[in-house]
Design an enzyme around this catalytic site. Sequence first.
Site, PDB file in Angstrom:
ATOM      1  N   HIS A 135       0.875  -1.171   0.000  1.00  0.00           N
ATOM      2  CA  HIS A 135       0.000   0.000   0.000  1.00  0.00           C
ATOM      3  C   HIS A 135       0.915   1.225   0.000  1.00  0.00           C
ATOM      4  O   HIS A 135       2.011   1.181   0.569  1.00  0.00           O
ATOM      5  CB  HIS A 135      -0.841  -0.049   1.279  1.00  0.00           C
ATOM      6  CG  HIS A 135      -1.896   0.994   1.397  1.00  0.00           C
ATOM      7  ND1 HIS A 135      -1.615   2.297   1.710  1.00  0.00           N
ATOM      8  CD2 HIS A 135      -3.254   0.923   1.260  1.00  0.00           C
ATOM      9  CE1 HIS A 135      -2.749   2.985   1.775  1.00  0.00           C
ATOM     10  NE2 HIS A 135      -3.755   2.176   1.491  1.00  0.00           N
ATOM     11  N   ASP A 212       3.340  -3.951   8.278  1.00  0.00           N
ATOM     12  CA  ASP A 212       2.084  -3.235   8.082  1.00  0.00           C
ATOM     13  C   ASP A 212       0.981  -4.284   8.258  1.00  0.00           C
ATOM     14  O   ASP A 212       0.770  -5.132   7.392  1.00  0.00           O
ATOM     15  CB  ASP A 212       2.080  -2.631   6.668  1.00  0.00           C
ATOM     16  CG  ASP A 212       0.706  -2.087   6.276  1.00  0.00           C
ATOM     17  OD1 ASP A 212      -0.261  -2.301   7.020  1.00  0.00           O
ATOM     18  OD2 ASP A 212       0.625  -1.460   5.200  1.00  0.00           O
ATOM     19  N   GLN A 215      -4.332  -4.882   7.386  1.00  0.00           N
ATOM     20  CA  GLN A 215      -5.366  -5.817   6.920  1.00  0.00           C
ATOM     21  C   GLN A 215      -5.429  -7.088   7.769  1.00  0.00           C
ATOM     22  O   GLN A 215      -6.149  -8.021   7.426  1.00  0.00           O
ATOM     23  CB  GLN A 215      -5.119  -6.188   5.445  1.00  0.00           C
ATOM     24  CG  GLN A 215      -5.306  -5.033   4.482  1.00  0.00           C
ATOM     25  CD  GLN A 215      -6.750  -4.526   4.416  1.00  0.00           C
ATOM     26  OE1 GLN A 215      -7.692  -5.245   4.753  1.00  0.00           O
ATOM     27  NE2 GLN A 215      -6.924  -3.291   4.003  1.00  0.00           N
ATOM     28  N   LYS A 238     -10.143  -0.495  10.504  1.00  0.00           N
ATOM     29  CA  LYS A 238     -10.230  -1.720   9.697  1.00  0.00           C
ATOM     30  C   LYS A 238     -10.577  -2.916  10.573  1.00  0.00           C
ATOM     31  O   LYS A 238     -10.695  -4.037  10.097  1.00  0.00           O
ATOM     32  CB  LYS A 238      -8.913  -1.953   8.966  1.00  0.00           C
ATOM     33  CG  LYS A 238      -8.593  -0.801   8.017  1.00  0.00           C
ATOM     34  CD  LYS A 238      -7.732  -1.206   6.887  1.00  0.00           C
ATOM     35  CE  LYS A 238      -7.155  -0.023   6.190  1.00  0.00           C
ATOM     36  NZ  LYS A 238      -7.976   0.400   5.055  1.00  0.00           N
ATOM     37  N   CYS A 376      -4.732   2.308  -3.642  1.00  0.00           N
ATOM     38  CA  CYS A 376      -3.486   2.880  -3.076  1.00  0.00           C
ATOM     39  C   CYS A 376      -2.318   1.927  -3.300  1.00  0.00           C
ATOM     40  O   CYS A 376      -1.468   1.742  -2.413  1.00  0.00           O
ATOM     41  CB  CYS A 376      -3.636   3.212  -1.597  1.00  0.00           C
ATOM     42  SG  CYS A 376      -4.878   4.452  -1.282  1.00  0.00           S
TER      43      CYS A 376
HETATM   44  N1  PMP Z   1      -1.678  -0.530   4.705  1.00  0.00           N
HETATM   45  C1  PMP Z   1      -2.633  -1.316   4.218  1.00  0.00           C
HETATM   46  C2  PMP Z   1      -2.298  -2.718   3.832  1.00  0.00           C
HETATM   47  C3  PMP Z   1      -3.925  -0.830   4.088  1.00  0.00           C
HETATM   48  O1  PMP Z   1      -4.893  -1.614   3.608  1.00  0.00           O
HETATM   49  C4  PMP Z   1      -4.209   0.499   4.476  1.00  0.00           C
HETATM   50  C5  PMP Z   1      -5.599   1.090   4.322  1.00  0.00           C
HETATM   51  N2  PMP Z   1      -6.205   0.806   3.109  1.00  0.00           N
HETATM   52  C6  PMP Z   1      -3.161   1.274   4.989  1.00  0.00           C
HETATM   53  C7  PMP Z   1      -1.927   0.730   5.097  1.00  0.00           C
HETATM   54  C8  PMP Z   1      -3.393   2.691   5.443  1.00  0.00           C
HETATM   55  O2  PMP Z   1      -4.255   2.717   6.541  1.00  0.00           O
HETATM   56  P1  PMP Z   1      -4.847   4.093   7.067  1.00  0.00           P
HETATM   57  O3  PMP Z   1      -5.461   4.776   5.889  1.00  0.00           O
HETATM   58  O4  PMP Z   1      -5.852   3.670   8.088  1.00  0.00           O
HETATM   59  O5  PMP Z   1      -3.726   4.872   7.638  1.00  0.00           O
END
Ligand code: PMP
Length: 423
Positions: A135, A212, A215, A238, A376
Amino acid sequence: MKQSDQSVSGKTHQTDWKAVRDEFPALHQQVNGYPLAYFDHAATAQKPRKVIDAMTRYYEFDNANVHRGVHSLSQRATLAYEEARQKTARFICAKDPSEIIFTSGTTASVNVVALSWGRAHLKPGDEVLVTGLEHHANLVPWQMACAMTGAQLKIVPVNEFGEVSTDSVAEMLHSKTRIFAFSWISNALGTINPAHDWVQLAREKGITTLIDAAQVAAHHPIDVQHLGVDFLCFSAHKMMGPTGLGVLYGKKSILETLDPVFGGGDMIDEVTYEKSTWADLPYRLEAGTPNIAGVIGLSAAIDFLESIGWQNISRRESELLQYALEKLSEIPQIRFIGSPKERAGVISFVVDGVHPYDLGILLDEQGIALRTGHHCAQPLMRHFGITGTCRVSLAIYNTFEEIDQLDRAIKRALRLLGISQSN
Ligand code: PMP
């Protein structure tokens, strides 16, 4: 409809899934005249009543700033805030609550590490390793840290199935690598990476690690001590908690070496006009009034997930995933993007010749909420030669009927688009 919906929503697995679903007020609405079928959990999860109520209760009765007042409301707010920190530490098996830093989300957590740890540890000639699945939240901060320090960013390649091989990781972890930062589960393709093995590989070479886990937190238990990871990041929203709140876990011995990225209230020990000294962990890395209601909501979300149990969550999600894969595989126009062997409840697909947004709009007209676009993860989309996908992401509150609704809606959309569909 799949027969087992009845049995699953009954007592076969000792979880009454209908009752679980009933706890989510937002799911019980019509969208464009159809029952809402929410398949966008990976973007943000729906919130159970208990989370909403916990936050409302704080605002209605305990609303006060934390760590600053002797009055009863402030003491109650501080107690709830710090109890939530302890619960979060237990939730991910951290050794000490001071290893839990509350941030505004995974993005902020990664940025704190990239900025603070990066500034202290990276120099020209060093390498930062990420995977091709990341991401942007675990890519862009490292690009920025490299630009700032002269280190180089290296990417472990992704194969045609949307997987990153452990052999490639092992090969690319070498004497110049300072940190290996990777997503445990890909939000775009659902790929589950072998986080424990990768951390061990890095540790054997003395390389710092960041996971990270955005998910992961709603789907799988996390044990940071078993993983042996140095930093781990996730977002409350999430995992059925509120938006604007995240966690940065760090091993205490490493967090203690980090300089604050933000200065202001709560993070100081003593301030003069000339200079300041820093408070102890975790406050040193939590400048300003925190998201108190959010932290209380996270605490309620942890209770909610734990009351269902990881085994039940995992079984339910994999049954839904198998059913959705079977159904979508029967639609010949659908081309799956990524088919990882180890996969969470995420399915990305395209219909060649149809823009994902167009399909998304036609599905929304039939009550289906799914994500369309690059998720993203633009470099990953480019790797597959596409600009984006339609993404179905599943959670315990989804039903087999909703998957049937999705199947019907896709077939109808394809007919409307003039892409014939015989059945
Ligand atoms: N890493 C991953 C794998 C994600 O799915 C997301 C959110 N889509 C993020 C980072 C970023 O999370 P946040 O927007 O809550 O900061």
